[in-house]
Design a protein around this motif. Structure first.
Motif, PDB file in Angstrom:
ATOM      1  N   PRO A 133       0.828  -1.209   0.000  1.00 11.56           N
ATOM      2  CA  PRO A 133       0.000   0.000   0.000  1.00 11.56           C
ATOM      3  C   PRO A 133       0.865   1.263   0.000  1.00 11.56           C
ATOM      4  CG  PRO A 133      -0.843  -1.578   1.582  1.00 11.56           C
ATOM      5  CD  PRO A 133       0.494  -2.113   1.139  1.00 11.56           C
ATOM      6  N   GLY A 134       0.543   2.178  -0.861  1.00  7.08           N
ATOM      7  CA  GLY A 134       1.310   3.413  -0.961  1.00  7.08           C
ATOM      8  C   GLY A 134       0.742   4.299  -2.053  1.00  7.08           C
ATOM      9  N   THR A 135       1.451   5.400  -2.317  1.00  7.23           N
ATOM     10  CA  THR A 135       1.070   6.331  -3.368  1.00  7.23           C
ATOM     11  C   THR A 135       1.911   6.046  -4.603  1.00  7.23           C
ATOM     12  OG1 THR A 135       0.471   8.063  -1.796  1.00  7.23           O
ATOM     13  CG2 THR A 135       0.961   8.767  -4.044  1.00  7.23           C
ATOM     14  N   TYR A 136       1.256   5.978  -5.762  1.00  2.00           N
ATOM     15  CA  TYR A 136       1.937   5.651  -7.008  1.00  2.00           C
ATOM     16  C   TYR A 136       1.538   6.664  -8.080  1.00  2.00           C
ATOM     17  CZ  TYR A 136       2.847   1.246  -4.644  1.00  2.00           C
ATOM     18  OH  TYR A 136       3.270   0.298  -3.744  1.00  2.00           O
ATOM     19  N   TRP A 137       2.516   7.098  -8.870  1.00  5.65           N
ATOM     20  CA  TRP A 137       2.272   8.097  -9.905  1.00  5.65           C
ATOM     21  C   TRP A 137       2.583   7.532 -11.279  1.00  5.65           C
ATOM     22  CZ3 TRP A 137       5.589  12.280  -7.062  1.00  5.65           C
ATOM     23  CH2 TRP A 137       4.850  12.804  -5.995  1.00  5.65           C
ATOM     24  N   PHE A 138       1.779   7.933 -12.241  1.00  2.00           N
ATOM     25  CA  PHE A 138       2.046   7.660 -13.654  1.00  2.00           C
ATOM     26  C   PHE A 138       2.258   9.013 -14.306  1.00  2.00           C
ATOM     27  CE2 PHE A 138       1.703   6.108 -17.897  1.00  2.00           C
ATOM     28  CZ  PHE A 138       1.931   4.738 -17.827  1.00  2.00           C
ATOM     29  N   MET A 139       3.512   9.307 -14.691  1.00  8.44           N
ATOM     30  CA  MET A 139       3.894  10.662 -15.067  1.00  8.44           C
ATOM     31  C   MET A 139       4.096  10.781 -16.567  1.00  8.44           C
ATOM     32  SD  MET A 139       6.872  12.995 -13.335  1.00  8.44           S
ATOM     33  CE  MET A 139       5.948  13.100 -11.806  1.00  8.44           C
ATOM     34  N   LEU A 140       3.301  11.622 -17.198  1.00 11.15           N
ATOM     35  CA  LEU A 140       3.433  11.951 -18.619  1.00 11.15           C
ATOM     36  C   LEU A 140       4.333  13.178 -18.773  1.00 11.15           C
ATOM     37  CD1 LEU A 140       1.831  10.331 -20.867  1.00 11.15           C
ATOM     38  CD2 LEU A 140       0.891  10.100 -18.565  1.00 11.15           C
ATOM     39  N   PRO A 141       4.877  13.422 -19.974  1.00 15.55           N
ATOM     40  CA  PRO A 141       5.703  14.633 -20.163  1.00 15.55           C
ATOM     41  C   PRO A 141       4.985  15.913 -19.772  1.00 15.55           C
ATOM     42  CG  PRO A 141       6.003  13.157 -22.009  1.00 15.55           C
ATOM     43  CD  PRO A 141       4.901  12.567 -21.172  1.00 15.55           C
ATOM     44  N   GLN A 142       3.699  16.024 -20.129  1.00 14.51           N
ATOM     45  CA  GLN A 142       2.923  17.215 -19.801  1.00 14.51           C
ATOM     46  C   GLN A 142       1.583  16.805 -19.195  1.00 14.51           C
ATOM     47  OE1 GLN A 142       2.618  19.367 -23.493  1.00 14.51           O
ATOM     48  NE2 GLN A 142       4.629  20.304 -23.255  1.00 14.51           N
ATOM     49  N   TYR A 143       1.167  17.568 -18.207  1.00 13.50           N
ATOM     50  CA  TYR A 143      -0.084  17.242 -17.533  1.00 13.50           C
ATOM     51  C   TYR A 143      -1.261  17.244 -18.508  1.00 13.50           C
ATOM     52  CZ  TYR A 143      -3.900  17.367 -14.152  1.00 13.50           C
ATOM     53  OH  TYR A 143      -5.045  17.072 -13.447  1.00 13.50           O
TER      54      TYR A 143
ATOM     55  N   TRP B 139      -3.356   5.779  -6.693  1.00 11.63           N
ATOM     56  CA  TRP B 139      -2.678   5.887  -7.994  1.00 11.63           C
ATOM     57  C   TRP B 139      -3.184   7.139  -8.686  1.00 11.63           C
ATOM     58  CZ3 TRP B 139      -4.565   5.841 -13.091  1.00 11.63           C
ATOM     59  CH2 TRP B 139      -3.599   5.686 -14.092  1.00 11.63           C
ATOM     60  N   GLN B 140      -2.250   7.928  -9.244  1.00  6.67           N
ATOM     61  CA  GLN B 140      -2.644   9.191  -9.858  1.00  6.67           C
ATOM     62  C   GLN B 140      -1.807   9.472 -11.095  1.00  6.67           C
ATOM     63  OE1 GLN B 140      -2.542  12.586  -7.210  1.00  6.67           O
ATOM     64  NE2 GLN B 140      -3.816  13.829  -8.558  1.00  6.67           N
ATOM     65  N   VAL B 141      -2.442  10.076 -12.090  1.00  5.33           N
ATOM     66  CA  VAL B 141      -1.758  10.505 -13.305  1.00  5.33           C
ATOM     67  C   VAL B 141      -1.339  11.961 -13.138  1.00  5.33           C
ATOM     68  CG1 VAL B 141      -1.939  10.729 -15.805  1.00  5.33           C
ATOM     69  CG2 VAL B 141      -3.231   8.946 -14.631  1.00  5.33           C
ATOM     70  N   CYS B 142      -0.096  12.280 -13.521  1.00  3.67           N
ATOM     71  CA  CYS B 142       0.412  13.644 -13.366  1.00  3.67           C
ATOM     72  C   CYS B 142       1.379  13.956 -14.511  1.00  3.67           C
ATOM     73  CB  CYS B 142       1.072  13.846 -11.999  1.00  3.67           C
ATOM     74  SG  CYS B 142       2.193  12.534 -11.511  1.00  3.67           S
ATOM     75  N   GLY B 143       1.965  15.158 -14.484  1.00  2.00           N
ATOM     76  CA  GLY B 143       2.855  15.580 -15.553  1.00  2.00           C
ATOM     77  C   GLY B 143       4.218  15.999 -15.032  1.00  2.00           C
ATOM     78  N   SER B 144       5.269  15.680 -15.789  1.00  2.00           N
ATOM     79  CA  SER B 144       6.619  16.072 -15.370  1.00  2.00           C
ATOM     80  C   SER B 144       6.831  17.574 -15.513  1.00  2.00           C
ATOM     81  CB  SER B 144       7.669  15.334 -16.204  1.00  2.00           C
ATOM     82  OG  SER B 144       7.673  15.794 -17.541  1.00  2.00           O
ATOM     83  N   ASP B 145       5.928  18.259 -16.232  1.00  4.54           N
ATOM     84  CA  ASP B 145       6.057  19.708 -16.389  1.00  4.54           C
ATOM     85  C   ASP B 145       5.627  20.465 -15.136  1.00  4.54           C
ATOM     86  OD1 ASP B 145       3.431  18.901 -16.755  1.00  4.54           O
ATOM     87  OD2 ASP B 145       2.962  20.478 -18.192  1.00  4.54           O
ATOM     88  N   ASN B 146       5.118  19.744 -14.151  1.00  7.20           N
ATOM     89  CA  ASN B 146       4.678  20.392 -12.913  1.00  7.20           C
ATOM     90  C   ASN B 146       5.260  19.660 -11.708  1.00  7.20           C
ATOM     91  OD1 ASN B 146       3.196  22.345 -11.490  1.00  7.20           O
ATOM     92  ND2 ASN B 146       1.458  20.965 -11.213  1.00  7.20           N
ATOM     93  N   TYR B 147       6.505  19.203 -11.850  1.00  6.08           N
ATOM     94  CA  TYR B 147       7.101  18.395 -10.792  1.00  6.08           C
ATOM     95  C   TYR B 147       7.291  19.170  -9.490  1.00  6.08           C
ATOM     96  CZ  TYR B 147      11.452  20.720 -12.188  1.00  6.08           C
ATOM     97  OH  TYR B 147      12.409  21.657 -12.477  1.00  6.08           O
ATOM     98  N   ASN B 148       7.458  20.503  -9.581  1.00  6.18           N
ATOM     99  CA  ASN B 148       7.645  21.283  -8.354  1.00  6.18           C
ATOM    100  C   ASN B 148       6.459  21.144  -7.407  1.00  6.18           C
ATOM    101  OD1 ASN B 148      10.216  22.507  -8.714  1.00  6.18           O
ATOM    102  ND2 ASN B 148       9.333  23.831 -10.275  1.00  6.18           N
ATOM    103  N   ALA B 149       5.267  21.005  -7.979  1.00  8.71           N
ATOM    104  CA  ALA B 149       4.073  20.871  -7.151  1.00  8.71           C
ATOM    105  C   ALA B 149       4.017  19.517  -6.457  1.00  8.71           C
ATOM    106  CB  ALA B 149       2.821  21.057  -8.005  1.00  8.71           C
ATOM    107  N   LEU B 150       4.833  18.564  -6.930  1.00 11.24           N
ATOM    108  CA  LEU B 150       4.797  17.213  -6.368  1.00 11.24           C
ATOM    109  C   LEU B 150       5.796  17.020  -5.235  1.00 11.24           C
ATOM    110  CD1 LEU B 150       4.636  15.281  -9.752  1.00 11.24           C
ATOM    111  CD2 LEU B 150       2.724  15.797  -8.226  1.00 11.24           C
TER     112      LEU B 150
END
Length: 455
Positions: free
Chosen positions: A56-66, A113-124
């Protein structure tokens, strides 16, 4: 109670099995260099489903852009089944709730599990993921991994980098590291070997590329997209450096030729994802250029950068250097000159000036002159970052019929960064050596001339 088997109604292809075995044995870092339409994201989704059910944990699927995330992953439908890809990988029986607006799934065992973008990594930064998939990493901001890797190191978490190649950029650099590190998983699958397409189908795909883009560009696109050829455009389309130039530059420099001057090219960061790069080299008596060292750092803190540059030039006993004077360069150059006052260093404030003749500007001519020297066996470089960027530089023609380098906006679109390492090396190669006893007037560092100065 309903039982669900994970992976859900899905079996890995033969070339995908080693990837699943690696994680089943506790692996933590993987690079998947797989072609178009070879199941990169599907394999990563189903692998993530296994991991989040185990731990159990937090998992991200990161695309180049959100902005890509919803279309490419969240809403994407498998054309063979008519089902959303996320519904196949994460069946509804294991979910607790879904947040459509945030593209987030909470599972009954507490995993998220969440989808996110590498263009907003500072927010992560500040979150606590147990695992991250970097999808199409060749197009992602490489600084996202720089920021997030310490979190995974602390958590003993895992990371997967999947992508089709985009020339020689941060993804291929990471792949080369993974290939040589026994703790990483590395998979380079070519379409001609994977068995997903027949030879006839691949020939049709190649010919379609050629029809749409012309022979050179079409063949290059096919080799890059389906055969993972990071040098595809080096051999097929408007590359400044020939394919064999890289191997020639990797050779050892001659041991019996004395140096005439130690020179340095300095490229300054202009954007958040850029690097400050100092390329130090010896100009030898026979005109050869041999790398001494390459130092780089990220960030745009002017005070730190000025001190760092002065330190590098002093430690390596540099005689002459060229510093990028365009953009943010001017004030930094003045302060570096002041810090180096009295050390006998000769500075050139470099500007990419428009020139007459076959080349449209100084930088383009510098690249082509370095490529010509490399082809003649007179350039010796070890740093793979420099070699990778030099090899990926393309040229085009302006409206005057002059040769100019590919626009940097296009480079940034493809690689996520600027060619900072290559530019620094070219600036060093452009310096016209002066006698070692040349000193600045009135105790101040003087400004030298370069081969390409417009008089």
């Amino acid at each position: 109670m309903t039982s669900v088997l994970i992976p859900n109604n899905w079996k890995p292809r033969p070339y995908q099995l080693p990837f699943f075995r690696y994680f089943a044995r506790g692996g933590k870092r993987a690079v998947l260099m797989w072609p178009r339409r070879h199941g990169k994201d599907d394999a990563c989704l189903h692998q993530t489903a296994i991991q989040l059910m185990k731990i159990p944990g937090t998992y991200w699927f990161m695309l180049p852009q959100y902005g890509q995330a919803r279309k490419a992953i969240w809403d994407a439908v498998n054309k063979h089944t008519g089902l959303r890809r996320i519904d196949e990988a994460f069946p509804k029986e294991i979910r607790a709730r879904v947040n459509e607006s945030e593209m987030k799934i909470v599972f009954k065992n507490g995993s998220v599990w969440q989808v996110c973008g590498s263009d907003n990594y500072n927010a992560l930064v500040g979150s606590n993921p147990a695992g991250i998939v970097f999808s199409e990493y060749a197009l992602s901001d490489p600084q996202a991994w720089d920021y997030l890797s310490p979190i995974l190191d602390e958590n003993n978490g895992w990371a997967i980098f999947n992508s089709t190649v985009r020339g020689q950029n941060h993804f291929t650099q990471l792949a080369h590291i993974a290939k040589g590190d026994p703790n990483w998983f590395y998979s380079n699958v070519r379409a001609s070997e994977a068995g997903v397409f027949t030879a006839e189908q691949l020939e049709q795909i190649k010919q379609e590329y050629i029809r749409r883009r012309g022979y050179d560009m079409g063949l290059g696109m096919f080799l890059q997209e389906y055969e993972n050829d990071e040098n595809a455009f080096v051999s097929t389309f408007n590359s400044v450096f020939a394919r064999g130039a890289g191997e020639k530059m990797r050779q050892a420099a001659p041991a019996n030729v004395p140096p005439v001057a130690r020179v340095a090219g300095i490229d300054l960061a202009r954007f958040g994802g850029d690097n400050n790069v100092v390329f130090v080299a010896d100009r030898l008596e026979d005109g050869s250029l041999t790398e001494v060292c390459v130092e780089s750092w990220a960030g745009m803190d002017a005070v730190f950068t000025q001190g760092k540059i002065a330190d590098v030039l002093t430690r390596h006993n540099v005689n002459q250097c060229a510093m990028d004077g365009d953009g943010v360069g001017g004030p930094i150059i003045d302060n570096v000159c002041a810090q180096c006052d009295g050390r006998g260093i000769v500075f050139e404030e470099y500007h990419n000036k428009t020139i007459t003749g076959p080349y449209g500007n100084m930088t383009t001519q510098g690249y082509f002159d370095l490529a010509r020297d490399a082809d003649a066996g007179k350039v010796f470089i070890r740093d793979e970052r420099v070699l990778g960027e030099l090899g990926a530089r393309l040229y085009e023609f302006n409206n005057k019929g002059q040769i100019v380098l590919q626009n940097k906006k296009e480079w940034r679109k493809e690689s996520g960064t600027s060619p900072d390492f290559a530019d620094a090396a070219v600036m060093a190669s452009m310096i016209l050596p002066l006698p070692k006893d040349f000193y600045g007037k009135r105790g101040r560092p003087a400004f030298a001339k370069m081969n390409y100065d417009v008089i």
